[in-house]
Design a protein around this motif. Structure first.
Motif, PDB file in Angstrom:
ATOM      1  N   GLY A 228      53.577  36.789  39.159  1.00 53.58           N
ATOM      2  CA  GLY A 228      52.963  35.941  38.142  1.00 53.58           C
ATOM      3  C   GLY A 228      51.491  35.774  38.469  1.00 53.58           C
ATOM      4  N   THR A 229      51.018  34.532  38.448  1.00 56.06           N
ATOM      5  CA  THR A 229      49.635  34.253  38.814  1.00 56.06           C
ATOM      6  C   THR A 229      49.382  34.794  40.218  1.00 56.06           C
ATOM      7  OG1 THR A 229      49.823  32.219  37.555  1.00 56.06           O
ATOM      8  CG2 THR A 229      47.958  32.386  39.075  1.00 56.06           C
ATOM      9  N   GLY A 296      48.549  38.323  38.908  1.00 58.22           N
ATOM     10  CA  GLY A 296      48.008  38.188  37.559  1.00 58.22           C
ATOM     11  C   GLY A 296      46.668  37.468  37.549  1.00 58.22           C
ATOM     12  N   MET A 297      46.438  36.643  38.566  1.00 59.67           N
ATOM     13  CA  MET A 297      45.160  35.953  38.628  1.00 59.67           C
ATOM     14  C   MET A 297      44.014  36.937  38.902  1.00 59.67           C
ATOM     15  SD  MET A 297      44.240  32.712  40.907  1.00 59.67           S
ATOM     16  CE  MET A 297      42.545  32.209  41.145  1.00 59.67           C
ATOM     17  N   PRO A 334      45.934  39.201  30.804  1.00 57.50           N
ATOM     18  CA  PRO A 334      46.471  39.463  29.461  1.00 57.50           C
ATOM     19  C   PRO A 334      45.557  40.369  28.620  1.00 57.50           C
ATOM     20  CG  PRO A 334      46.771  37.155  30.012  1.00 57.50           C
ATOM     21  CD  PRO A 334      45.923  37.748  31.102  1.00 57.50           C
ATOM     22  N   SER A 337      46.425  43.809  29.826  1.00 60.11           N
ATOM     23  CA  SER A 337      47.711  44.354  29.361  1.00 60.11           C
ATOM     24  C   SER A 337      47.674  44.627  27.863  1.00 60.11           C
ATOM     25  CB  SER A 337      48.878  43.459  29.748  1.00 60.11           C
ATOM     26  OG  SER A 337      48.925  42.298  28.995  1.00 60.11           O
ATOM     27  N   GLY A 425      58.122  36.165  36.574  1.00 64.72           N
ATOM     28  CA  GLY A 425      56.661  36.176  36.439  1.00 64.72           C
ATOM     29  C   GLY A 425      56.225  37.039  35.279  1.00 64.72           C
ATOM     30  N   SER A 426      55.084  36.651  34.695  1.00 64.24           N
ATOM     31  CA  SER A 426      54.622  37.319  33.471  1.00 64.24           C
ATOM     32  C   SER A 426      54.305  38.799  33.651  1.00 64.24           C
ATOM     33  CB  SER A 426      53.383  36.608  32.928  1.00 64.24           C
ATOM     34  OG  SER A 426      53.757  35.377  32.362  1.00 64.24           O
ATOM     35  N   LYS A 430      56.090  40.403  30.837  1.00 65.33           N
ATOM     36  CA  LYS A 430      55.293  40.625  29.620  1.00 65.33           C
ATOM     37  C   LYS A 430      54.316  41.790  29.703  1.00 65.33           C
ATOM     38  CE  LYS A 430      55.307  35.677  28.736  1.00 65.33           C
ATOM     39  NZ  LYS A 430      54.473  34.508  28.975  1.00 65.33           N
TER      40      LYS A 430
HETATM   41  P1  ADP Z   1      53.045  31.257  37.117  1.00 67.08           P
HETATM   42  O1  ADP Z   1      52.688  32.290  38.105  1.00 67.08           O
HETATM   43  O2  ADP Z   1      52.020  30.176  37.016  1.00 67.08           O
HETATM   44  O3  ADP Z   1      54.419  30.716  37.274  1.00 67.08           O
HETATM   45  P2  ADP Z   1      53.395  33.320  35.054  1.00 67.08           P
HETATM   46  O4  ADP Z   1      54.533  33.970  35.724  1.00 67.08           O
HETATM   47  O5  ADP Z   1      53.492  33.139  33.587  1.00 67.08           O
HETATM   48  O6  ADP Z   1      53.009  31.903  35.643  1.00 67.08           O
HETATM   49  O7  ADP Z   1      52.118  34.204  35.370  1.00 67.08           O
HETATM   50  C1  ADP Z   1      50.872  33.873  34.881  1.00 67.08           C
HETATM   51  C2  ADP Z   1      49.925  35.033  35.113  1.00 67.08           C
HETATM   52  O8  ADP Z   1      50.327  36.152  34.344  1.00 67.08           O
HETATM   53  C3  ADP Z   1      48.504  34.717  34.733  1.00 67.08           C
HETATM   54  O9  ADP Z   1      47.655  35.210  35.757  1.00 67.08           O
HETATM   55  C4  ADP Z   1      48.265  35.499  33.460  1.00 67.08           C
HETATM   56  O10 ADP Z   1      46.971  35.998  33.424  1.00 67.08           O
HETATM   57  C5  ADP Z   1      49.258  36.629  33.560  1.00 67.08           C
HETATM   58  N1  ADP Z   1      49.789  36.981  32.250  1.00 67.08           N
HETATM   59  C6  ADP Z   1      50.252  36.143  31.294  1.00 67.08           C
HETATM   60  N2  ADP Z   1      50.649  36.837  30.212  1.00 67.08           N
HETATM   61  C7  ADP Z   1      50.456  38.140  30.491  1.00 67.08           C
HETATM   62  C8  ADP Z   1      50.660  39.354  29.783  1.00 67.08           C
HETATM   63  N3  ADP Z   1      51.154  39.396  28.551  1.00 67.08           N
HETATM   64  N4  ADP Z   1      50.318  40.505  30.401  1.00 67.08           N
HETATM   65  C9  ADP Z   1      49.822  40.486  31.640  1.00 67.08           C
HETATM   66  N5  ADP Z   1      49.591  39.386  32.344  1.00 67.08           N
HETATM   67  C10 ADP Z   1      49.905  38.224  31.796  1.00 67.08           C
END
Ligand code: ADP
Ligand code: MG
Length: 487
Positions: A228-229, A296-297, A334, A337, A425-426, A430
Motif C-alpha cells: 500500500g502506502t 505506493g508513497m 495513482p 497507474s 494494499g492498493s 488497484k
Molecule cells: P494504506 O497503505 O494507507 O493502508 P492503501 O493500501 O490504499 O492504503 O495504499 C495507498 C497507496 O496506494 C497510496 O500511496 C496511493 O498512492 C496508492 N494508490 C491508491 N490507488 C492506487 C491505484 N489505483 N494505483 C496505484 N496506486 C494507488
C-alpha cells in the motif's frame, strides 16, 4: 553462501549492469545531455531485475530474516515477535469485536461467527474521525474518547440483530494499533513514541491482520504482505525460533513474526539516481531502502524524478522545464497507474495525465510513449522486487521448491505443501500491471510447476476484520486451554 562481492561481479558479467557508452547513468548524474531514447535505454538497464538477480535478492532476504531472529533488534530486519500462539481456524463461534486505530480515523467492528458452516454470519462497523483536540490532547483524553465510542457501539448490538450477550459479560476485542509498539506479550506492550500528530503507520498489525484474515478461510495461508502506502510482510514461524520469548509454547508450536521488511537493504538492489535523490531528500535517509523502491508513497515520486531529469537532460518536454515537475510528490502513484493502464493507440490517457499533473498541454506521441515506458520500468522493478521478497520468505520457511540456492529450515523436508500468500494494499488491488508483474516474477523464480503450489490472494481489511478474527481465535484457544497455531 554466495557473497555480495562475487555476486555483483557475476551479474555485471552477464551484462545487465554497467553501461559504458556515451549516455550512461553516471554521465547522466553530471548532466551530460543525450536523447530520450538513450536515456531510457540506460535507465531500463540500471533498473533491470533479471531472474538470477531476484533469486539472489530472495536469498539475501532469507539470510537477513535469520539474522534478525538470531539478534533481536540489532539487524536491519527487526523480525518483531507478535507472541501470537494461535491463528483463526474457521471453527470460532460467537460475537467478537475489533478496534482499529489508524492515522486519522478510529473504527469499531463486530462480527458474528458461526464456525465452518456459517462462517461470518454478520458484520458491522462504524468509523469516526478523531477530533483534533483529542489528537493533540493527553492519552487519557484519547483513550476516554475511544472507550466512549466503543460503549456506544456495543450498546446497540441487540438492536441490530446480533447475538445478544449479557451486558455484564466480557466481550473479546482485537486492537489494531498503528503506532510503534514494543510488544511483550500477545495483549501487552509499551508504546515507543507517539509519532506523527498521528500519521505514520508502522503497519505492524496490518500485515498480521491480513494473514489472520486469510488464515480464517485457508489453513495454507503462511505469509501476509502489505503493498500500500508502505510495504511490510509477516509469516508463520516456529515459536522456538523467537529467541527473546522468555516462555514460548512447545518447541513445535507456531507463531507469527512481523518482518518489517521495508528496511531490507542490499548492494543487490538495482538502485538508480532517482532512488538516491529520493532517499537523500526523505525524512529518514538511509532507512527503508526496500520500501522506497516498492511503496505506493514512493513510485510516483521516483517517476517524477526520472521525468524531471529527462526534461533537464534530454528536453523531453521541450526547451523549458515544467514548473510542476520540480515539486516533490506532484506525481502520485495513482497518476502512474492511470498512465500505465492506457491502452489507446495514441496514448491519450498519458497525455491528459501529463497535462493535468505536470501542466504540459501538448505532447508528441513519442514523448507520451517515453513517459509510458518509464512508468513501466519503475512498476516492473517494484513488482519484481516485491516478488523477490515473498520468495525470500518462502525460502526461509522452506516453501520455495528445490530451485533456490539453499533453504534455511528443514532442508530434508521434500513434501510439496500448498502455500497461500495473503496480500492487501492498493498496489496489489488497484494496479493490475503491478500485480501481474509480481505474479509473473514469482512464477519465473519458482518455476512454473512449483509455482502451482503457491497462490497469492487479496485479503482486504485485515486491520479490521482480521483483528476481530484474531480476538476470536485467542479467546477460543483460551477457552479450550490449548495453545499453538492450529494447522
Ligand atoms: P494504506 O497503505 O494507507 O493502508 P492503501 O493500501 O490504499 O492504503 O495504499 C495507498 C497507496 O496506494 C497510496 O500511496 C496511493 O498512492 C496508492 N494508490 C491508491 N490507488 C492506487 C491505484 N489505483 N494505483 C496505484 N496506486 C494507488
Ligand atoms: Mg491498509
Amino acid at each position: 553462501m554466495i557473497t555480495t562481492q562475487k555476486l555483483t561481479g557475476d551479474l555485471a558479467d552477464d551484462g545487465w549492469k554497467g553501461a559504458s557508452d556515451d549516455c550512461n547513468m553516471e554521465n547522466l548524474k553530471n548532466s551530460e545531455s543525450c536523447d530520450p531514447s538513450s536515456f531510457l535505454r540506460h535507465f531500463r538497464k540500471s533498473s533491470a531485475t533479471p531472474v538470477m538477480l531476484l533469486r539472489h535478492i530472495a536469498q539475501a532476504m532469507a539470510t537477513e530474516m535469520q539474522e534478525g531472529l538470531d539478534h533481536p533488534g540489532e539487524r536491519k530486519l527487526k523480525m518483531l515477535p507478535t507472541y501470537l500462539e494461535c491463528l483463526p481456524t474457521g471453527n470460532e463461534r460467537g460475537l467478537f469485536y475489533a478496534i482499529d486505530l489508524g492515522g486519522t480515523n478510529f473504527r469499531v467492528l463486530r462480527v458474528q461467527l458461526d464456525g465452518k458452516e456459517g462462517r461470518i454470519l454478520k458484520q458491522e462497523s462504524i468509523q469516526v474521525p478523531i477530533p483534533q483536540e483529542v489528537m493533540t490532547g493527553s492519552s487519557k483524553d484519547l483513550f476516554g474518547f475511544l472507550a466512549k465510542t466503543i460503549v456506544q457501539f456495543v450498546s446497540r448490538e441487540a438492536d441490530l440483530g446480533f447475538e445478544c450477550v449479557a451486558l455484564n459479560q466480557k466481550r473479546d476485542i482485537g486492537f489494531t494499533f498503528s503506532f510503534p509498539v514494543n510488544q511483550t506479550k500477545v495483549n501487552g506492550g509499551s508504546i515507543n513514541a507517539w509519532t506523527k500528530g498521528f500519521s505514520i503507520s508502522d503497519g505492524v498489525n496490518d500485515t498480521v491482520g491480513t494473514l489472520a484474515q486469510c488464515r480464517y478461510w485457508n489453513d495454507d495461508a503462511m505469509v501476509g504482505v502489505i503493498l500500500g502506502t508502505g510495504s511490510n510482510a509477516c509469516y508463520v514461524e516456529r515459536a522456538a525460533a523467537i529467541s527473546c520469548w522468555s516462555s514460548p509454547p512447545e518447541a513445535d508450536d507456531l507463531t507469527v513474526v512481523n518482518i518489517e521488511w521495508g528496511n531490507f537493504c542490499s548492494e543487490l538492489l538495482p538502485r538508480t539516481f532517482a532512488d538516491e535523490g529520493l532517499d537523500a531528500d526523505s525524512l529518514n535517509p538511509g532507512q527503508q531502502e526496500f520500501e522506497k523502491m516498492i511503496g505506493g508513497m514512493y513510485l510516483g515520486e521516483i517517476l517524477r524524478r526520472v521525468l524531471l531529469k529527462m526534461a533537464e537532460d534530454t528536453g523531453l518536454f521541450g526547451s523549458e522545464i515544467p514548473e510542476r515537475l520540480t515539486k516533490p510528490f506532484s506525481l502520485l502513484t495513482p497518476h502512474m497507474s492511470t498512465m500505465h493502464g492506457d491502452d489507446t493507440s495514441s496514448l491519450e490517457v498519458v497525455g491528459s495525465v501529463i497535462e493535468e499533473a505536470i501542466g504540459v498541454k501538448y505532447t508528441t506521441l513519442a514523448t507520451r510513449k517515453v513517459v509510458y515506458d518509464v512508468c513501466d520500468i519503475i512498476a516492473e522493478r517494484g513488482a519484481r522486487l516485491s516478488a523477490a521478497g515473498i520468495v525470500g520468505i518462502l525460502t526461509k520457511i522452506n516453501r520455495c521448491g528445490d530451485l533456490m540456492l539453499s533453504c534455511l529450515t528443514t532442508p530434508n523436508d521434500t513434501e510439496v505443501k500448498k502455500t497461500v500468500i495473503a496480500i492487501d494494499g492498493s498496489l496489489y488491488e488497484k494496479y493490475p500491471k503491478f500485480r501481474n508483474y509480481m505474479e509473473d516474477a514469482m512464477k519465473e523464480m519458482l518455476g512454473e510447476d512449483y509455482a502451482n503450489n503457491v497462490t497469492t490472494t487479496l485479503s482486504k481489511d485485515g486491520s479490521g476484520v482480521g483483528a476481530a478474527l484474531l480476538a476470536a481465535a485467542i479467546s477460543t484457544e483460551l477457552r479450550l486451554g490449548d495453545v499453538g497455531v492450529t494447522k
